[in-house]
Design an enzyme around this catalytic site. Structure first.
Site, PDB file in Angstrom:
ATOM      1  CG  ASP A 171      34.387  34.782  46.855  1.00 49.99           C
ATOM      2  OD1 ASP A 171      35.052  34.178  46.998  1.00 49.99           O
ATOM      3  OD2 ASP A 171      34.530  36.203  46.920  1.00 49.99           O
ATOM      4  CD  GLU A 405      41.858  39.484  44.002  1.00 52.30           C
ATOM      5  OE1 GLU A 405      40.861  41.088  42.869  1.00 52.30           O
ATOM      6  OE2 GLU A 405      40.440  39.281  45.221  1.00 52.30           O
TER       7      GLU A 405
HETATM    8  C1  9YW Z   1      35.943  38.542  49.882  1.00 45.40           C
HETATM    9  C2  9YW Z   1      40.554  37.569  50.015  1.00 45.40           C
HETATM   10  C3  9YW Z   1      39.999  36.407  49.914  1.00 45.40           C
HETATM   11  C4  9YW Z   1      40.307  35.285  49.026  1.00 45.40           C
HETATM   12  C5  9YW Z   1      38.655  34.648  48.612  1.00 45.40           C
HETATM   13  C6  9YW Z   1      38.562  35.363  47.208  1.00 45.40           C
HETATM   14  C7  9YW Z   1      38.297  36.791  47.623  1.00 45.40           C
HETATM   15  C8  9YW Z   1      35.721  37.836  48.792  1.00 45.40           C
HETATM   16  O1  9YW Z   1      39.956  37.636  48.358  1.00 45.40           O
HETATM   17  O2  9YW Z   1      37.078  37.185  48.841  1.00 45.40           O
HETATM   18  O3  9YW Z   1      35.633  39.497  50.392  1.00 45.40           O
HETATM   19  O4  9YW Z   1      36.024  37.316  51.085  1.00 45.40           O
HETATM   20  O5  9YW Z   1      37.079  35.030  46.634  1.00 45.40           O
HETATM   21  O6  9YW Z   1      39.093  33.275  47.814  1.00 45.40           O
HETATM   22  O7  9YW Z   1      40.345  34.370  49.938  1.00 45.40           O
HETATM   23  O8  9YW Z   1      41.898  37.341  48.833  1.00 45.40           O
END
Ligand code: 9YW
Length: 432
Positions: A171, A405
């Site tokens: 992100d 995480e």
């Molecule tokens: C969001 C779930 C997700 C991952 C992503 C990570 C994070 C934040 O969490 O995203 O709110 O979507 O960056 O890679 O898939 O674990």
């Protein structure tokens, strides 16, 4: 071999996060289905020998598929929740292509499912069940990849364009700083983030990032998630991690197509064009590294990030390129290697980057999914000792801190949310 107590602890995380149809990445922080998380979770279930459960995970992800082939990055099972941005923000009901009964997001995430399905069905001891599942999953996976090559390749690059940082899975990476800075924020409706409730703010993206994440959603939503929204997005990038995983998945699709007696010609075209594009657009000879491409600025993104090593996972680097990347960056203490300050491999971003922040999400901490994929890639190119060092570091992080995480590469402290699904799943599935 994984130690018995670690294996048991990992299994407990998966079981705690199991919601029956899907495995929540973390029930509090991420209470729905995320696309690449589902792929990694399925590998974890398979490593526990529960192939039925692994297939159920894949089915749950595929049920979110849009009629144009897109697999959305979030499928809102168990909605409503406190998660932001929820189904009420995404409003997939505005898109005629979206499933009618199941709310989803309107963007995708790294395409891991095809290679995950190929691995699951390669190891499943019940050969009849494995063959049936390949036959079941193949059409949806094929439609998804065709979408990646059409709707998401408007310039005919042979690569898929991303229109939101969330599509990269990374992100708030420094990769996106310059591209995000150009995103007009305009008048945003007031919103409340839920993520910083569970995790200290210093470990999460900044609010300026969230403003832009939301502005990009609102732009795509105003186009009902159609192709006009993609083409006019102020954020358009070609990412190495995403496209390397796409390539690896298309190798898997090819294998499955051949075994199922399906035509392979179109997939061969995708593979040839993808391979050529990596060399033509993404390899930076001066830096000796694969770099992302910013389609708005029409320039490479000059940030050295761990995602670049995924070119090795997909076999897209020449042996010379792989050697250069390893010698100049991975084993260099000024970039990724331990230097006394950092003690573990692989920080998400080179320490030499001005944007490096060792505790903030995708800006420096270690992520277990990247470590697993990088170690695989290194083995593929014969860097067996280095792959083993990454495995040993990853297992040491978990033994020290648990299934977090992400991890501080200096201390090994666990960061973000605890009991994180893919950290447990990939420890179990490390050798798959
Ligand atoms: C969001 C779930 C997700 C991952 C992503 C990570 C994070 C934040 O969490 O995203 O709110 O979507 O960056 O890679 O898939 O674990």
């Amino acid at each position: 071999m994984i130690q018995k107590d670690l294996r048991q602890a990992a299994e407990e995380v998966l079981r705690r996060n199991d919601r029956g149809t899907f495995t929540a990445p973390s029930p509090r922080q991420y209470p729905h289905l995320w696309l690449w998380d589902a792929g990694f979770a399925a590998l974890g279930w398979a490593a526990l020998g529960d192939y039925e459960r692994a297939y159920r995970e894949i089915r749950a992800a595929l049920r979110g598929q849009w009629r144009n082939g897109m697999l959305p990055h979030v499928v809102f099972y168990d909605w409503p929740s406190a998660y932001f941005p929820g189904a009420d923000v995404w409003r997939s009901d505005l898109a005629s292509e979206a499933p009618a009964e199941l709310p989803t997001s309107g963007i995708t995430q790294p395409p891991v499912l095809a290679f995950v399905v190929e691995i699951l069905t390669r190891y499943d001891p019940d050969r009849g069940r494995a063959a049936a599942f390949r036959r079941e999953a193949f059409p949806a996976l094929y439609a998804y990849h065709r979408w990646l090559h059409t709707a998401r390749d408007p310039e005919g690059m042979g690569l898929s364009v991303l229109v939101h940082p969330w599509e990269s899975g990374m992100d708030n990476s420094p990769l996106w700083d310059a591209a995000l800075a150009r995103v007009p924020v305009g008048d945003l409706p007031p919103y409340r983030r839920a993520d910083a409730h569970w995790v200290p703010e210093e470990q999460r993206p900044r609010s300026a990032d969230y403003d832009r994440f939301l502005a990009l959603i609102l732009h795509l939503r105003s186009h009902r998630y159609g192709e006009s929204g993609v083409q006019t997005s102020s954020f358009r990038v070609y990412d190495i991690l995403f496209n390397a995983l796409r390539y690896r998945s298309e190798e898997a699709l090819w294998t499955m197509a051949a075994e199922l007696g399906e035509p392979t010609g179109e997939i061969e075209g995708w593979l040839a064009r993808g391979r050529a594009a990596f060399q033509a657009y993404l390899w930076d000879p001066a830096r000796g590294f694969f770099l992302d491409w910013d389609a708005v600025a029409k320039a490479r993104i000059p940030v050295i990030a761990a995602g670049g090593f995924l070119a090795l996972y997909a076999g897209l680097a020449t042996p010379e390129q792989a050697h250069e990347m390893v010698a100049r960056y991975l084993t260099n203490p000024e970039a990724f290697a331990p230097d006394g300050g950092t003690r573990y491999l692989v920080p998400t971003v080179s320490k030499a980057e001005p944007g490096w922040e060792p505790r903030r999400y995708w800006r420096g901490p270690i992520w277990i999914n990247l470590n697993a994929l990088i170690a695989h890639g290194l083995r593929r190119y014969g860097f067996v000792d280095l792959a083993e060092q990454i495995r040993a570091d990853t297992f040491a992080l978990v033994a020290r801190s648990g299934f977090w995480e992400y991890y501080d590469p200096r201390t090994g402290e666990g960061l973000g949310i605890g009991d994180f699904t893919w950290s447990a799943a990939l420890l179990l599935a490390w050798d798959l």
